[in-house]
Design a protein around this motif. Sequence first.
Motif, PDB file in Angstrom:
ATOM      1  N   GLY A 202      10.520  34.635 -30.856  1.00  4.39           N
ATOM      2  CA  GLY A 202      10.256  35.419 -29.778  1.00  4.39           C
ATOM      3  C   GLY A 202      11.496  36.457 -29.380  1.00  4.39           C
ATOM      4  O   GLY A 202      11.229  37.177 -28.572  1.00  4.39           O
ATOM      5  N   VAL A 203      12.603  36.277 -30.136  1.00  4.24           N
ATOM      6  CA  VAL A 203      13.631  37.212 -30.086  1.00  4.24           C
ATOM      7  C   VAL A 203      13.971  38.021 -31.185  1.00  4.24           C
ATOM      8  O   VAL A 203      14.188  39.159 -31.027  1.00  4.24           O
ATOM      9  CB  VAL A 203      14.918  36.312 -29.556  1.00  4.24           C
ATOM     10  CG1 VAL A 203      15.953  37.469 -29.135  1.00  4.24           C
ATOM     11  CG2 VAL A 203      14.731  35.484 -28.427  1.00  4.24           C
ATOM     12  N   GLU A 244      17.373  34.739 -19.869  1.00  5.54           N
ATOM     13  CA  GLU A 244      16.573  33.911 -20.585  1.00  5.54           C
ATOM     14  C   GLU A 244      16.733  34.046 -21.984  1.00  5.54           C
ATOM     15  O   GLU A 244      16.742  32.996 -22.779  1.00  5.54           O
ATOM     16  CB  GLU A 244      14.947  33.861 -20.114  1.00  5.54           C
ATOM     17  CG  GLU A 244      14.027  33.045 -20.682  1.00  5.54           C
ATOM     18  CD  GLU A 244      12.570  33.086 -20.209  1.00  5.54           C
ATOM     19  OE1 GLU A 244      11.864  32.251 -20.799  1.00  5.54           O
ATOM     20  OE2 GLU A 244      12.400  33.922 -19.193  1.00  5.54           O
ATOM     21  N   ARG A 245      16.735  35.257 -22.394  1.00  5.57           N
ATOM     22  CA  ARG A 245      16.726  35.683 -23.789  1.00  5.57           C
ATOM     23  C   ARG A 245      18.366  34.872 -24.489  1.00  5.57           C
ATOM     24  O   ARG A 245      18.158  34.366 -25.464  1.00  5.57           O
ATOM     25  CB  ARG A 245      16.776  37.106 -24.049  1.00  5.57           C
ATOM     26  CG  ARG A 245      16.747  37.520 -25.772  1.00  5.57           C
ATOM     27  CD  ARG A 245      16.181  38.930 -25.721  1.00  5.57           C
ATOM     28  NE  ARG A 245      17.169  39.876 -24.961  1.00  5.57           N
ATOM     29  CZ  ARG A 245      16.803  40.566 -23.671  1.00  5.57           C
ATOM     30  NH1 ARG A 245      15.420  40.459 -23.245  1.00  5.57           N
ATOM     31  NH2 ARG A 245      17.662  41.410 -23.115  1.00  5.57           N
ATOM     32  N   PHE A 246      19.292  35.246 -23.593  1.00 10.02           N
ATOM     33  CA  PHE A 246      20.579  34.718 -24.188  1.00 10.02           C
ATOM     34  C   PHE A 246      20.348  33.136 -24.220  1.00 10.02           C
ATOM     35  O   PHE A 246      21.080  32.493 -25.159  1.00 10.02           O
ATOM     36  CB  PHE A 246      21.784  34.990 -22.935  1.00 10.02           C
ATOM     37  CG  PHE A 246      22.328  36.346 -23.339  1.00 10.02           C
ATOM     38  CD1 PHE A 246      22.886  36.678 -24.636  1.00 10.02           C
ATOM     39  CD2 PHE A 246      22.210  37.415 -22.562  1.00 10.02           C
ATOM     40  CE1 PHE A 246      23.644  37.745 -24.805  1.00 10.02           C
ATOM     41  CE2 PHE A 246      22.616  38.836 -22.665  1.00 10.02           C
ATOM     42  CZ  PHE A 246      23.622  38.903 -24.005  1.00 10.02           C
ATOM     43  N   GLU A 247      19.862  32.557 -23.390  1.00 10.33           N
ATOM     44  CA  GLU A 247      19.823  30.988 -23.214  1.00 10.33           C
ATOM     45  C   GLU A 247      18.996  30.579 -24.533  1.00 10.33           C
ATOM     46  O   GLU A 247      19.349  29.556 -25.110  1.00 10.33           O
ATOM     47  CB  GLU A 247      19.340  30.572 -22.096  1.00 10.33           C
ATOM     48  CG  GLU A 247      19.203  29.003 -21.892  1.00 10.33           C
ATOM     49  CD  GLU A 247      20.442  28.383 -22.169  1.00 10.33           C
ATOM     50  OE1 GLU A 247      20.246  27.004 -22.406  1.00 10.33           O
ATOM     51  OE2 GLU A 247      21.317  28.990 -22.081  1.00 10.33           O
ATOM     52  N   THR A 248      17.904  31.499 -24.871  1.00  8.14           N
ATOM     53  CA  THR A 248      17.119  30.998 -26.230  1.00  8.14           C
ATOM     54  C   THR A 248      17.993  31.289 -27.364  1.00  8.14           C
ATOM     55  O   THR A 248      17.846  30.184 -28.109  1.00  8.14           O
ATOM     56  CB  THR A 248      15.704  31.891 -26.272  1.00  8.14           C
ATOM     57  OG1 THR A 248      14.982  31.803 -24.931  1.00  8.14           O
ATOM     58  CG2 THR A 248      15.133  31.430 -27.243  1.00  8.14           C
TER      59      THR A 248
END
Length: 393
Positions: A202-203, A244-248
């Motif tokens: 997803g990233v 949220e992207r950084f945490e993923t």
Amino acid sequence: MAFPAQIKIPATYMRGGTSKGVFFNLTDLPEAAQQPGPVRDALLLRVIGSPDPYAKHTDGMGGATSSTSKTVILSKTTQANHDVDYLFGQVAINKPFVDWSGNCGNLTAAVGAFAIQSGLVDPTRIPENGIAEVRIWQVNIQKTIIAKVPIRNGRVQETGDFELDGVTFPAAEVEVAFVDPSAPGESVFPTGNLVDMLEVPGVGSFKATFINAGIPTIFVNAADIGYRGDEMQSDINSDSAALERFETIRAHGAVAMGLIEHPDQAQSRAHTPKIAFVAPPSSYTASSGKAIDASDIDLQVRAMSMGQLHHAMMGTAAVAIAAAACIPGTLVNLAAGGGERQSVVFGHPSGTLKVGAQTESVDGQWQVRQAIMSRSARVLMEGWVRVPPVEGL
């Protein structure tokens, strides 16, 4: 209806580097909190004022940021050739959770002073004037740290002219050396590679350097994740999708480093690993308004801490930056121009910081002998902290 009185505990509120925390002598804690466990955690949560759904810490000593929601417990050392044992607890802001998985490098600068002032260091090791070398055993990561604390007329010198970007006022300089800063029994590069390809569903897929020095850290190139590298807190922390992207990315990086088995487990260790992004040097304006020219720095680094972009740089992450920068071929080293080096000056949101490291390759494996940086520290308030009774006390 009768209500119990508050608990009164001796404590000292200190700044160390760009962080603040509540310091305790282990023997001053209530007996039930002198051992690890839920009682201790509940007490420290209440001291800081967590969990706080308002994210203000109005009813506690915390500052509602990762830099100011910190606790420290010091005790007589259990190790030979050391002076004091140092245990660090990172208190979550909106969750009932204390993370004991890593160290705080910034508050390390205050440990030596607190240890001396609390009588935990043998008086024969403290000069009347000069530098006291306090040998700290960092309990969380089982490592040695040497803090060089200035002494004047037999007392810790806190005032001075040393300026640290991210701290408004000057103070006395405290040099801190992190000895063999990788986790016990762990390789500096847990995957065996200086650079890996990290695939994040997803990233995307991009290069990453995973390093275990100071604190487990994931470094990625700013450009690979859509950034310049000179971003400020407002650019990141106001963007919920970015957070949220950084945490993923952090969760999947933690799996790649072997710290957890599944990305969902990252929620239980928010303090580690850290994630940071790097870029070549560029000119920018620091949060203080200070102009930083590209010629002043070797590279840009921005780091996330407890789900937010840090306002300056965590001390432990600075150790990781120092180690990675001094090992040719890592993303940090390449962002700084590549090649062999013993130190770098990097840009962060509050300004610049110089860090150095002694590294060497032994039988094809990189080792970090020590990483060194200068910080400052001082007592902000001392006396007692009061908290309502918690379960178990």
